[in-house]
Motif scaffolding. Structure first.
Motif, PDB file in Angstrom:
ATOM      1  N   ILE A   1       0.534  -1.256  -0.130  1.00  0.00           N
ATOM      2  CA  ILE A   1      -0.016  -0.042  -0.111  1.00  0.00           C
ATOM      3  C   ILE A   1       0.913   1.294  -0.123  1.00  0.00           C
ATOM      4  N   GLY A   2       1.923   1.037   0.671  1.00  0.00           N
ATOM      5  CA  GLY A   2       2.818   2.394   0.421  1.00  0.00           C
ATOM      6  C   GLY A   2       3.438   2.882  -0.639  1.00  0.00           C
ATOM      7  N   GLU A   3       3.246   1.764  -1.699  1.00  0.00           N
ATOM      8  CA  GLU A   3       3.976   2.098  -2.875  1.00  0.00           C
ATOM      9  C   GLU A   3       2.784   2.825  -3.896  1.00  0.00           C
ATOM     10  N   LEU A   4       1.767   2.930  -3.418  1.00  0.00           N
ATOM     11  CA  LEU A   4       0.762   3.559  -4.248  1.00  0.00           C
ATOM     12  C   LEU A   4       0.626   4.963  -4.238  1.00  0.00           C
ATOM     13  N   THR A   5       0.427   5.500  -5.406  1.00  0.00           N
ATOM     14  CA  THR A   5       0.471   7.092  -5.663  1.00  0.00           C
ATOM     15  C   THR A   5      -1.024   7.646  -4.962  1.00  0.00           C
ATOM     16  N   GLU A   6      -0.811   8.810  -4.815  1.00  0.00           N
ATOM     17  CA  GLU A   6      -2.031   9.646  -4.225  1.00  0.00           C
ATOM     18  C   GLU A   6      -3.099   9.379  -4.980  1.00  0.00           C
ATOM     19  N   ILE A   7      -3.212   9.389  -6.587  1.00  0.00           N
ATOM     20  CA  ILE A   7      -4.097   8.994  -7.432  1.00  0.00           C
ATOM     21  C   ILE A   7      -4.718   7.573  -7.144  1.00  0.00           C
ATOM     22  N   GLU A   8      -3.941   6.673  -7.034  1.00  0.00           N
ATOM     23  CA  GLU A   8      -4.292   5.217  -6.819  1.00  0.00           C
ATOM     24  C   GLU A   8      -5.040   5.112  -5.394  1.00  0.00           C
TER      25      GLU A   8
END
Length: 87
Positions: free
Chosen positions: A60-67
């Motif tokens: 989850i820490g690898e997700l972008t703000e958009i994702e």
């Protein structure tokens, strides 16, 4: 080989049995009689990924703000649909 199907309630009560089944073949987990998840052994999952499936697993820490925003909207929609089904 046909897929077995279990409810989320079954998963809570019989997780050990369901995991044993999922080691043999994919298992569908349903919620309110709708398929929601598939539980499968890692070898089958890795084989599926090798065959060009575009889905991926990430932290989850690898997700972008958009994702993250898209995920939050999807969760909100799911919750509202689930609440409407309880009425």
């Amino acid at each position: 080989m046909s897929e077995k199907s279990y409810s989320t309630s079954d998963l809570s009560r019989r997780s050990g049995d369901i995991i044993v089944e999922a080691l043999r073949r994919p298992v569908t987990i349903t919620q309110r009689n709708k398929p929601r998840l598939v539980l499968m052994n890692i070898d089958d999952y890795e084989e599926m990924r090798k065959q060009g499936d575009p889905r991926r697993a990430i932290k989850i820490g690898e997700l972008t703000e958009i994702e993250l925003d898209e995920m939050q909207r999807a969760l909100d929609k799911y919750r509202s649909e689930a609440s409407a089904g309880d009425e």
